[in-house]
Design an enzyme around this catalytic site. Structure first.
Site, short mmCIF file in Angstrom:
data_model
loop_
_atom_site.label_atom_id
_atom_site.label_comp_id
_atom_site.label_asym_id
_atom_site.label_seq_id
_atom_site.Cartn_x
_atom_site.Cartn_y
_atom_site.Cartn_z
N SER A 137 78.90 70.25 58.25
CA SER A 137 79.83 70.95 57.13
C SER A 137 80.97 69.93 56.72
O SER A 137 81.14 69.89 55.59
CB SER A 137 80.18 72.45 57.61
OG SER A 137 79.05 73.18 57.65
N HIS A 150 78.26 80.60 57.64
CA HIS A 150 78.62 79.31 57.00
C HIS A 150 80.03 79.53 56.74
O HIS A 150 80.81 80.61 56.43
CB HIS A 150 78.07 79.36 55.58
CG HIS A 150 76.52 78.66 55.87
ND1 HIS A 150 76.31 77.39 55.41
CD2 HIS A 150 75.45 79.19 56.36
CE1 HIS A 150 74.94 77.28 55.80
NE2 HIS A 150 74.41 78.29 56.25
N PRO A 151 80.90 78.36 56.75
CA PRO A 151 82.24 78.45 56.69
C PRO A 151 82.52 78.56 54.97
O PRO A 151 81.66 78.23 54.08
CB PRO A 151 82.64 76.78 56.89
CG PRO A 151 81.39 75.97 56.59
CD PRO A 151 80.17 77.13 56.98
N PHE A 155 80.84 82.26 49.72
CA PHE A 155 80.04 81.46 48.98
C PHE A 155 79.19 80.38 49.46
O PHE A 155 79.82 79.50 50.49
CB PHE A 155 80.92 81.04 47.79
CG PHE A 155 80.43 80.40 46.73
CD1 PHE A 155 79.69 80.87 45.78
CD2 PHE A 155 80.65 78.76 46.68
CE1 PHE A 155 79.26 80.08 44.83
CE2 PHE A 155 79.97 78.14 45.75
CZ PHE A 155 79.34 78.91 44.71
N GLU A 169 79.49 67.40 54.56
CA GLU A 169 78.98 67.95 53.43
C GLU A 169 80.37 67.88 52.66
O GLU A 169 80.17 67.79 51.09
CB GLU A 169 78.25 68.80 53.64
CG GLU A 169 76.73 68.61 54.15
CD GLU A 169 76.02 69.74 54.74
OE1 GLU A 169 75.08 69.51 55.70
OE2 GLU A 169 76.89 70.87 55.02
N GLN A 170 81.26 68.92 52.95
CA GLN A 170 82.45 69.23 52.23
C GLN A 170 83.12 67.95 51.78
O GLN A 170 83.57 67.93 50.61
CB GLN A 170 83.16 70.12 53.01
CG GLN A 170 82.64 71.51 53.11
CD GLN A 170 83.57 72.64 53.30
OE1 GLN A 170 84.83 72.69 52.86
NE2 GLN A 170 83.10 73.78 53.73
N ALA A 198 74.79 74.18 48.50
CA ALA A 198 74.34 73.00 48.83
C ALA A 198 75.19 71.76 48.06
O ALA A 198 74.94 71.78 46.91
CB ALA A 198 72.97 72.53 48.70
N VAL A 199 76.39 71.37 48.40
CA VAL A 199 77.41 70.53 47.83
C VAL A 199 76.78 69.03 47.79
O VAL A 199 77.45 68.32 46.89
CB VAL A 199 78.84 70.62 48.57
CG1 VAL A 199 79.19 72.01 48.55
CG2 VAL A 199 78.72 69.96 49.89
#
Length: 165
Positions: A80, A63-64, A115, A83-84, A118-119
Site C-alpha cells: 500500500s 484496506h487503508p 474508498f 502504491e500510494q 487501484a492507484v
C-alpha cells in the site's frame, strides 16, 4: 509445488490483510504447479467472490484510507505504501490532504468501508475525480465497484510477483 504455508506466506497479502483467501485457494485445490498471474489471480478471485458478504466486507475494510491516518503514521503495508506513493499521495499539499480527509470521512460514513481504487497509473487528480464521482453511488453500486478494485489491486500485485499469463 509450494506447500500450503509457503503459498500463504507468499500470496496471503495479495488481498490486503486477508490471508484466508490464499489459505482457501490452496486447500480447495485451485492452485497447481504452474503459478502464473492469471492462474493465481483467478483462484484467489474465485475464493473472494465465494466468500460470505461479511467476509468480503472485512476484506474491503482491511484496506487503508487513501492518504489517511495510517499513511501519516507510517503504518501502511509495504504494498500500500508503494502504491500510494506511486500516485503521489505521499506528497499532498495541506489543502489536498484536507480534501482527502473530508472525502475519506464522508465515504466511510456512507458506505462503512474505505474508498478503494487501484492507484497504479493514476495521479492524485485522477483519484480525487473518481472519489468525488463514486461517493454519489448507492451502497450496492459502491460495494461492487470496491470489490472490482480490490480484485484489480490483487492482479497488479501478482504481476510484480509472478511470471506472465
Amino acid at each position: 509445488m509450494l506447500s500450503r504455508d509457503e503459498f500463504v506466506s507468499r500470496y496471503g497479502g495479495v488481498f490486503e490483510h486477508s490471508p484466508f483467501i490464499a489459505e482457501r485457494a490452496y486447500e480447495d485445490g485451485f492452485v497447481g504447479d504452474e503459478l502464473t498471474v492469471d492462474r493465481v489471480h483467478t483462484a484467489l478471485v474465485a475464493i473472494f467472490r465465494a466468500a460470505s458478504p461479511e467476509e468480503r466486507l472485512s476484506v474491503l475494510r482491511a484496506h487503508p484510507d487513501l492518504a489517511g491516518r495510517l499513511a501519516i503514521a507510517g503504518e501502511l503495508t509495504e504494498d500500500s505504501k508503494k502504491e500510494q506513493a506511486g500516485a503521489g499521495l505521499d506528497r499532498l499539499s495541506a489543502e489536498e490532504h484536507v480534501r482527502f480527509s473530508e472525502l475519506n470521512t464522508a465515504y466511510v460514513e456512507k458506505f462503512s468501508f474505505p474508498f478503494i481504487i487501484a492507484v497504479k497509473g493514476l495521479n492524485k487528480d485522477d483519484i480525487l475525480t473518481a472519489f468525488e464521482k463514486r461517493i454519489g453511488n448507492t451502497r450496492d453500486e459502491e460495494f461492487e465497484a470496491a470489490t472490482a478494485e480490490v480484485e484489480r489491486i490483487a492482479f497488479l500485485r501478482l504481476e510484480t510477483m509472478l511470471p506472465g499469463r
